[in-house]
Design a protein around this motif. Sequence first.
Motif, PDB file in Angstrom:
ATOM      1  N   HIS A 169     -13.293 -44.549 -28.997  1.00 56.85           N
ATOM      2  CA  HIS A 169     -14.109 -45.463 -29.985  1.00 56.85           C
ATOM      3  C   HIS A 169     -14.332 -46.725 -29.578  1.00 56.85           C
ATOM      4  O   HIS A 169     -13.565 -47.437 -28.752  1.00 56.85           O
ATOM      5  CB  HIS A 169     -13.685 -45.377 -31.330  1.00 56.85           C
ATOM      6  CG  HIS A 169     -12.328 -45.540 -31.582  1.00 56.85           C
ATOM      7  ND1 HIS A 169     -11.756 -46.877 -31.754  1.00 56.85           N
ATOM      8  CD2 HIS A 169     -11.255 -44.726 -31.763  1.00 56.85           C
ATOM      9  CE1 HIS A 169     -10.333 -46.908 -31.803  1.00 56.85           C
ATOM     10  NE2 HIS A 169     -10.193 -45.596 -31.757  1.00 56.85           N
ATOM     11  N   ARG A 170     -15.320 -47.485 -30.129  1.00 57.66           N
ATOM     12  CA  ARG A 170     -16.096 -48.851 -29.879  1.00 57.66           C
ATOM     13  C   ARG A 170     -14.840 -49.758 -30.545  1.00 57.66           C
ATOM     14  O   ARG A 170     -14.145 -49.472 -31.425  1.00 57.66           O
ATOM     15  CB  ARG A 170     -17.112 -49.064 -30.072  1.00 57.66           C
ATOM     16  CG  ARG A 170     -18.159 -48.283 -29.479  1.00 57.66           C
ATOM     17  CD  ARG A 170     -19.555 -48.598 -29.961  1.00 57.66           C
ATOM     18  NE  ARG A 170     -20.576 -47.793 -29.298  1.00 57.66           N
ATOM     19  CZ  ARG A 170     -21.285 -47.940 -28.315  1.00 57.66           C
ATOM     20  NH1 ARG A 170     -21.094 -49.171 -27.784  1.00 57.66           N
ATOM     21  NH2 ARG A 170     -22.116 -47.117 -27.990  1.00 57.66           N
ATOM     22  N   GLU A 171     -14.737 -50.958 -29.926  1.00 57.18           N
ATOM     23  CA  GLU A 171     -13.958 -52.013 -30.856  1.00 57.18           C
ATOM     24  C   GLU A 171     -14.710 -52.562 -31.896  1.00 57.18           C
ATOM     25  O   GLU A 171     -14.123 -52.791 -32.791  1.00 57.18           O
ATOM     26  CB  GLU A 171     -13.739 -53.215 -29.651  1.00 57.18           C
ATOM     27  CG  GLU A 171     -12.809 -52.871 -28.758  1.00 57.18           C
ATOM     28  CD  GLU A 171     -12.511 -54.160 -27.618  1.00 57.18           C
ATOM     29  OE1 GLU A 171     -12.609 -55.301 -27.892  1.00 57.18           O
ATOM     30  OE2 GLU A 171     -11.966 -53.759 -26.611  1.00 57.18           O
ATOM     31  N   LYS A 172     -16.142 -52.586 -31.734  1.00 61.64           N
ATOM     32  CA  LYS A 172     -17.091 -52.866 -32.889  1.00 61.64           C
ATOM     33  C   LYS A 172     -17.270 -51.645 -33.882  1.00 61.64           C
ATOM     34  O   LYS A 172     -18.298 -51.136 -33.332  1.00 61.64           O
ATOM     35  CB  LYS A 172     -18.218 -53.668 -32.547  1.00 61.64           C
ATOM     36  CG  LYS A 172     -17.877 -54.934 -31.473  1.00 61.64           C
ATOM     37  CD  LYS A 172     -19.143 -55.678 -31.421  1.00 61.64           C
ATOM     38  CE  LYS A 172     -18.790 -56.919 -30.687  1.00 61.64           C
ATOM     39  NZ  LYS A 172     -19.383 -58.232 -31.170  1.00 61.64           N
ATOM     40  N   LEU A 197     -24.803 -46.615 -35.061  1.00 67.81           N
ATOM     41  CA  LEU A 197     -25.021 -45.649 -34.034  1.00 67.81           C
ATOM     42  C   LEU A 197     -24.878 -44.363 -34.517  1.00 67.81           C
ATOM     43  O   LEU A 197     -25.643 -43.357 -34.332  1.00 67.81           O
ATOM     44  CB  LEU A 197     -24.423 -45.803 -32.622  1.00 67.81           C
ATOM     45  CG  LEU A 197     -24.712 -46.967 -31.958  1.00 67.81           C
ATOM     46  CD1 LEU A 197     -23.837 -47.220 -30.735  1.00 67.81           C
ATOM     47  CD2 LEU A 197     -26.187 -46.711 -31.268  1.00 67.81           C
ATOM     48  N   PHE A 198     -23.666 -43.953 -35.138  1.00 70.08           N
ATOM     49  CA  PHE A 198     -23.369 -42.777 -35.913  1.00 70.08           C
ATOM     50  C   PHE A 198     -24.317 -42.467 -36.797  1.00 70.08           C
ATOM     51  O   PHE A 198     -24.986 -41.286 -36.910  1.00 70.08           O
ATOM     52  CB  PHE A 198     -21.986 -42.767 -36.619  1.00 70.08           C
ATOM     53  CG  PHE A 198     -21.441 -41.720 -37.197  1.00 70.08           C
ATOM     54  CD1 PHE A 198     -20.750 -40.868 -36.422  1.00 70.08           C
ATOM     55  CD2 PHE A 198     -21.583 -41.406 -38.532  1.00 70.08           C
ATOM     56  CE1 PHE A 198     -20.416 -39.356 -37.122  1.00 70.08           C
ATOM     57  CE2 PHE A 198     -21.293 -40.291 -39.229  1.00 70.08           C
ATOM     58  CZ  PHE A 198     -20.656 -39.083 -38.355  1.00 70.08           C
ATOM     59  N   ARG A 258     -21.093 -37.802 -28.046  1.00 68.52           N
ATOM     60  CA  ARG A 258     -20.343 -37.892 -26.514  1.00 68.52           C
ATOM     61  C   ARG A 258     -21.020 -39.148 -25.883  1.00 68.52           C
ATOM     62  O   ARG A 258     -20.317 -39.863 -25.249  1.00 68.52           O
ATOM     63  CB  ARG A 258     -20.444 -36.615 -26.093  1.00 68.52           C
ATOM     64  CG  ARG A 258     -19.634 -35.437 -26.598  1.00 68.52           C
ATOM     65  CD  ARG A 258     -19.526 -34.312 -25.677  1.00 68.52           C
ATOM     66  NE  ARG A 258     -18.508 -34.535 -24.771  1.00 68.52           N
ATOM     67  CZ  ARG A 258     -18.470 -34.508 -23.483  1.00 68.52           C
ATOM     68  NH1 ARG A 258     -19.712 -34.286 -22.773  1.00 68.52           N
ATOM     69  NH2 ARG A 258     -17.295 -34.965 -22.774  1.00 68.52           N
ATOM     70  N   ARG A 259     -22.271 -39.326 -25.749  1.00 69.44           N
ATOM     71  CA  ARG A 259     -23.254 -39.924 -24.809  1.00 69.44           C
ATOM     72  C   ARG A 259     -23.313 -41.585 -25.450  1.00 69.44           C
ATOM     73  O   ARG A 259     -23.375 -42.471 -24.850  1.00 69.44           O
ATOM     74  CB  ARG A 259     -24.321 -39.539 -24.645  1.00 69.44           C
ATOM     75  CG  ARG A 259     -25.235 -40.431 -23.695  1.00 69.44           C
ATOM     76  CD  ARG A 259     -25.012 -40.041 -22.456  1.00 69.44           C
ATOM     77  NE  ARG A 259     -25.891 -40.625 -21.557  1.00 69.44           N
ATOM     78  CZ  ARG A 259     -25.938 -41.838 -20.776  1.00 69.44           C
ATOM     79  NH1 ARG A 259     -24.728 -42.445 -20.910  1.00 69.44           N
ATOM     80  NH2 ARG A 259     -26.933 -41.999 -20.072  1.00 69.44           N
ATOM     81  N   TYR A 260     -23.611 -41.560 -26.982  1.00 73.50           N
ATOM     82  CA  TYR A 260     -23.928 -43.059 -27.373  1.00 73.50           C
ATOM     83  C   TYR A 260     -23.078 -43.693 -28.361  1.00 73.50           C
ATOM     84  O   TYR A 260     -22.796 -44.764 -28.370  1.00 73.50           O
ATOM     85  CB  TYR A 260     -25.409 -43.032 -27.701  1.00 73.50           C
ATOM     86  CG  TYR A 260     -26.113 -42.669 -26.810  1.00 73.50           C
ATOM     87  CD1 TYR A 260     -26.692 -43.386 -25.964  1.00 73.50           C
ATOM     88  CD2 TYR A 260     -26.872 -41.237 -26.961  1.00 73.50           C
ATOM     89  CE1 TYR A 260     -27.874 -43.014 -25.000  1.00 73.50           C
ATOM     90  CE2 TYR A 260     -27.916 -40.765 -25.956  1.00 73.50           C
ATOM     91  CZ  TYR A 260     -28.147 -41.850 -25.108  1.00 73.50           C
ATOM     92  OH  TYR A 260     -29.168 -41.307 -23.997  1.00 73.50           O
ATOM     93  N   VAL A 291     -17.967 -44.126 -27.145  1.00 82.25           N
ATOM     94  CA  VAL A 291     -17.792 -44.357 -26.090  1.00 82.25           C
ATOM     95  C   VAL A 291     -16.838 -45.511 -25.865  1.00 82.25           C
ATOM     96  O   VAL A 291     -16.831 -46.232 -26.788  1.00 82.25           O
ATOM     97  CB  VAL A 291     -18.985 -44.657 -25.063  1.00 82.25           C
ATOM     98  CG1 VAL A 291     -20.017 -43.393 -24.998  1.00 82.25           C
ATOM     99  CG2 VAL A 291     -19.750 -45.979 -25.741  1.00 82.25           C
ATOM    100  N   ALA A 292     -16.270 -45.647 -24.991  1.00 84.05           N
ATOM    101  CA  ALA A 292     -15.156 -46.700 -24.646  1.00 84.05           C
ATOM    102  C   ALA A 292     -15.935 -48.079 -24.458  1.00 84.05           C
ATOM    103  O   ALA A 292     -16.846 -47.822 -23.771  1.00 84.05           O
ATOM    104  CB  ALA A 292     -13.978 -46.611 -23.304  1.00 84.05           C
TER     105      ALA A 292
END
Length: 156
Positions: free
Chosen positions: A88-91, A98-99, A149-151, A154-155
């Motif tokens: 998962h992203r930090e933001k 995006l979800f 998975r793609r967008y 993501v790390a």
Amino acid sequence: MPVSSSVTSSMRHAVQGIWREAAKFGVVGALAFVVDHGGYNLLVFGLPGGARGGPMSASPVLASALATCAAALFSWAGNRYWTYRDRHREKVTRELALFLAANGVGLAITAGTVFASRHLLGLDSPLSDNTARVLGWVLATLFRFYAYRRYVFVAS
């Protein structure tokens, strides 16, 4: 010989990883389905065996929207903290946006299959509507799995 066994081992590991991920994704989705449909029925019809309807019996469309939002938030949390916990992203707000965008596309896919069935093919039976919804649900689920998975997850 060592190269082919190394490639085989790498492929096996990748396939096992994707199946594990898909299984977790499916569990979260199934539970979100329960939250959505269970929440809707509780809001509109109340507890089973109750003489009165639910607290939103006069507003089924709003109840549907609230139940779907609750299910989407449940799905995001389940996927963020379980399925994709290492990705998962930090933001958090960007990830959630995006979800929700991916889920909006998924909603359009499901509605699009019903639209195509009704308005392009001229089918209007309960069987055709439900068949279109199931087809749309399958296509939307495949899209969401790819998009997450793609967008989305993501790390950073």
